[in-house]
Design a protein around this motif. Structure first.
Motif, PDB file in Angstrom:
ATOM      1  N   ARG A   1     103.043  78.578 -68.150  1.00  0.00           N
ATOM      2  CA  ARG A   1     101.710  78.660 -68.777  1.00  0.00           C
ATOM      3  C   ARG A   1     101.645  79.783 -69.802  1.00  0.00           C
ATOM      4  N   GLY A   2     102.716  80.507 -69.950  1.00  0.00           N
ATOM      5  CA  GLY A   2     102.747  81.540 -70.990  1.00  0.00           C
ATOM      6  C   GLY A   2     102.696  82.959 -70.489  1.00  0.00           C
TER       7      GLY A   2
ATOM      8  N   LEU B   1     109.289  80.783 -74.851  1.00  0.00           N
ATOM      9  CA  LEU B   1     107.816  80.763 -74.886  1.00  0.00           C
ATOM     10  C   LEU B   1     107.320  80.522 -76.304  1.00  0.00           C
TER      11      LEU B   1
ATOM     12  N   ARG C   1     104.282  86.053 -69.617  1.00  0.00           N
ATOM     13  CA  ARG C   1     105.582  86.696 -69.807  1.00  0.00           C
ATOM     14  C   ARG C   1     105.947  87.573 -68.606  1.00  0.00           C
TER      15      ARG C   1
ATOM     16  N   ALA D   1     104.958  77.627 -77.631  1.00  0.00           N
ATOM     17  CA  ALA D   1     103.587  78.117 -77.816  1.00  0.00           C
ATOM     18  C   ALA D   1     102.723  77.217 -78.682  1.00  0.00           C
TER      19      ALA D   1
END
Lengths: 195, 123
Positions: free
Chosen positions: A21-22, B42, A24, B46
């Motif tokens: 989901r992002g 990521l 980090r 994104a």
């Protein structure tokens, strides 16, 4: 380094979902948690720190890439990683060839009690590596997961996607095969036949 | 177990124990490499992950449901009015009912079963 106690307490699978989901920070916690195991497994199979680091990085990269598609009920992250590392290591063993020249092996690390002991450890590990490279893939994976990682047979079976009975057979044949390949190098490896 | 078997077992055990002793703690450089990979993955995902779906007005949703302006253009006025009655609020319908009755004293809501009964003899 600061850490998030809430994230720290989450399971590997939950953290992987958070990373997908992002988040980090979830990746950092997962890395700190899983890298020692991943690197250790690769190091024990390959006997070379630099190669083991490459394998560990590649295994973690594959984990990041599969994160968005990870199904929570599929498997444990650790089970999946054991399989990936075993596959990556057997690929490397195969590519490195069956005969691993001791001269080509890396210098021993300064971890042994003496230089002589370090050299002997190195010789033993390179002999093990050569023997593993010479075994059929499934036997090499089974015997390393069972005897180097000290995992129970049912866990090895889950990792390899085999039945427990098949794993028992693979481990037994793998062990027998390793002994046959090591037997001729006893003196070289510092084993005393009379002892 | 024969003597040879025992020696073979010792050989195997000693070799394996040598390998087991090999532990490797990841250093900061490796952790940085792994995190750089995580960040890169990521970043790749994104744009796809955070792009919000465009919000549409109720009218736009209705228009789309009807098949767009092309489809709406071919509808008769009565069809469009019927659709509007179906989605409009009762207040608007009450006003419409007054206009149709032709007088100020008749207020018959068009919603509910009793509506038609109330209109009998008045129209």
């Amino acid at each position: 380094m600061s850490s998030d106690p809430v994230l720290d307490s989450q399971s590997d699978e939950t953290l992987l979902a958070a990373y997908a989901r992002g988040e980090r920070d979830a990746a950092r916690i997962l890395s700190r948690r899983l890298l020692p195991r991943v690197l250790g497994q690769a190091h024990r199979m390959l006997g070379d720190r630099a190669e083991a680091e490459d394998v560990a990085q590649e295994a973690m990269l594959r984990l990041w890439r599969i994160a968005p598609d990870w199904e929570a009920d599929r498997a444990k992250v650790t089970t999946w990683l054991y399989r990936v590392v075993a596959n990556l290591c057997t690929d490397r063993l195969r590519k490195s060839g069956r005969a691993v020249a001791l001269e080509a092996a890396p210098e021993p690390e300064d971890t042994g009690p003496t230089v002589a002991a370090g050299l002997q450890d190195r010789a033993r590990h390179m002999a093990l590596r050569a023997a593993l490279a010479d075994l059929p893939d499934r036997q090499a994976k089974a015997v390393t997961l069972r005897h180097l990682e000290e995992l129970p047979n049912p866990e090895v079976a889950r990792i390899m996607g085999e039945s427990v009975r098949t794993v028992e057979s693979l481990v037994a044949r793998g062990k027998k095969g390793l002994i046959a390949r090591l037997r001729g190098r006893k003196a070289e490896l510092g084993y005393d036949d009379d002892g | 177990m024969t003597m040879t078997d025992e020696r073979d077992e010792d050989l195997f055990r000693a070799t394996v124990e040598t390998a087991r002793r090999r532990t490797a703690e990841p250093d900061d450089a490796l952790l940085d490499r792994v995190m750089a990979d995580a960040d890169r993955e990521l970043a790749i995902r994104a744009p796809r992950a955070v792009t919000p779906r465009a919000r549409r007005s109720a009218a736009a949703v209705l228009l789309a449901a009807l098949g767009g302006w092309g489809a709406v253009g071919s509808m008769t006025t009565a069809t469009i009015l019927g659709i509007w009655i179906g989605v409009a609020q009762p207040d608007g319908l009450n006003a419409l009912s007054q206009a149709w009755s032709g007088g100020d004293t008749v207020e018959v809501p068009l919603t509910g079963v009793e509506t038609l009964v109330g209109l009998e003899g008045l129209l």
